[in-house]
Design a protein around this motif. Structure first.
Motif, short mmCIF file in Angstrom:
data_model
loop_
_atom_site.label_atom_id
_atom_site.label_comp_id
_atom_site.label_asym_id
_atom_site.label_seq_id
_atom_site.Cartn_x
_atom_site.Cartn_y
_atom_site.Cartn_z
N ILE A 92 0.53 1.04 -23.06
CA ILE A 92 -0.30 2.02 -21.98
C ILE A 92 -0.62 3.14 -22.93
O ILE A 92 -0.11 4.09 -23.02
CB ILE A 92 0.51 2.28 -21.04
CG1 ILE A 92 1.16 1.03 -20.19
CG2 ILE A 92 -0.52 3.13 -19.82
CD1 ILE A 92 1.77 1.44 -19.12
N GLN A 136 1.10 -1.47 -14.46
CA GLN A 136 1.85 -0.66 -15.33
C GLN A 136 2.98 0.15 -14.66
O GLN A 136 3.88 0.70 -15.31
CB GLN A 136 0.83 0.70 -15.59
CG GLN A 136 -0.32 0.34 -16.27
CD GLN A 136 -1.38 -0.16 -15.44
OE1 GLN A 136 -1.25 -0.18 -14.12
NE2 GLN A 136 -2.35 -0.56 -15.82
N ALA A 192 -4.03 3.67 -16.30
CA ALA A 192 -2.69 4.14 -15.79
C ALA A 192 -3.10 4.53 -14.24
O ALA A 192 -3.79 5.45 -14.11
CB ALA A 192 -1.85 5.09 -16.55
N LEU A 204 2.80 -5.82 -18.27
CA LEU A 204 1.60 -5.12 -17.98
C LEU A 204 0.62 -6.09 -17.64
O LEU A 204 -0.62 -5.68 -17.05
CB LEU A 204 1.17 -4.58 -19.32
CG LEU A 204 1.91 -3.25 -19.93
CD1 LEU A 204 1.46 -2.86 -21.22
CD2 LEU A 204 2.26 -2.49 -18.78
#
Length: 190
Positions: A40, A70, A136, A66
């Protein structure tokens, strides 16, 4: 554990679950050197800001689910990082223990207060505008901070004093956490 005033304050912690596989190496008395790979990009950036501003050497290697989202990866990294801080501190003898930092990033201003008390607690007051930043979820920033405080066994207060840009708010929060943790984990010369 080595004598806290003369030995290295380091830790290596691994965690493997059905969702994630994480390995973290931490040196509290480092220079801010990082090797971070979470999958990420935004989280890599936040962890790097935390370590650089706290002057911690930090190696984070993570593989997570993922393909789902997340959440597990970010949460589990925060939990393992907190464990590493707790382990590196050992008996916590001789540390300053309480500290705070106020960090600006353009229009954002974040205040972070830490008490390395052995009592896990966190209150986080961040006002994000959007739902996502760099892939995210913004809601994960508060969750990461709370998860970290739980396994680091510390009291954490993070307050947003100003800010309207989500990236600036999140990054200033991680920088403030790093700076406050560096000050609180410092050995009191007295």
């Amino acid at each position: 554990m080595a004598d806290q005033q003369s030995g290295p304050r380091t830790a290596s912690v691994a965690r493997k679950t059905a969702e994630t596989e994480i390995r973290i190496e931490l040196n509290l008395d480092g220079t801010g050197t990082t090797r971070i790979s979470t999958g990420i990009g935004f989280y890599d950036h936040m962890l790097d800001a935390f370590a650089r501003h706290g002057r911690f050497d930090l190696n984070v290697q993570a593989i997570g689910d993922l393909h789902i989202d997340q959440h597990h990866t970010m949460e589990d990294i925060a939990l393992v990082l907190g464990q590493a801080v707790d382990e590196a501190l050992g008996d916590r003898a001789g540390i300053v223990r309480m500290a705070d930092a106020v960090v600006p990033l353009d229009e954002a201003l974040i205040h972070c207060v830490i008490d390395i008390s052995g009592r896990p607690f966190a209150t986080v007051g961040l006002d994000f505008v959007g739902e996502m930043m760099g892939g995210a979820p913004t809601q994960m920033v508060s969750h990461v901070l709370r998860s970290f405080a739980t396994t680091a066994k510390l009291t954490l207060h993070v307050r947003q004093l100003a800010g309207s840009n989500d990236h600036h708010i999140a990054e200033a929060s991680m920088k403030a956490l790093g700076r406050a943790l560096d000050a609180a984990t410092s050995i009191d010369p007295r």
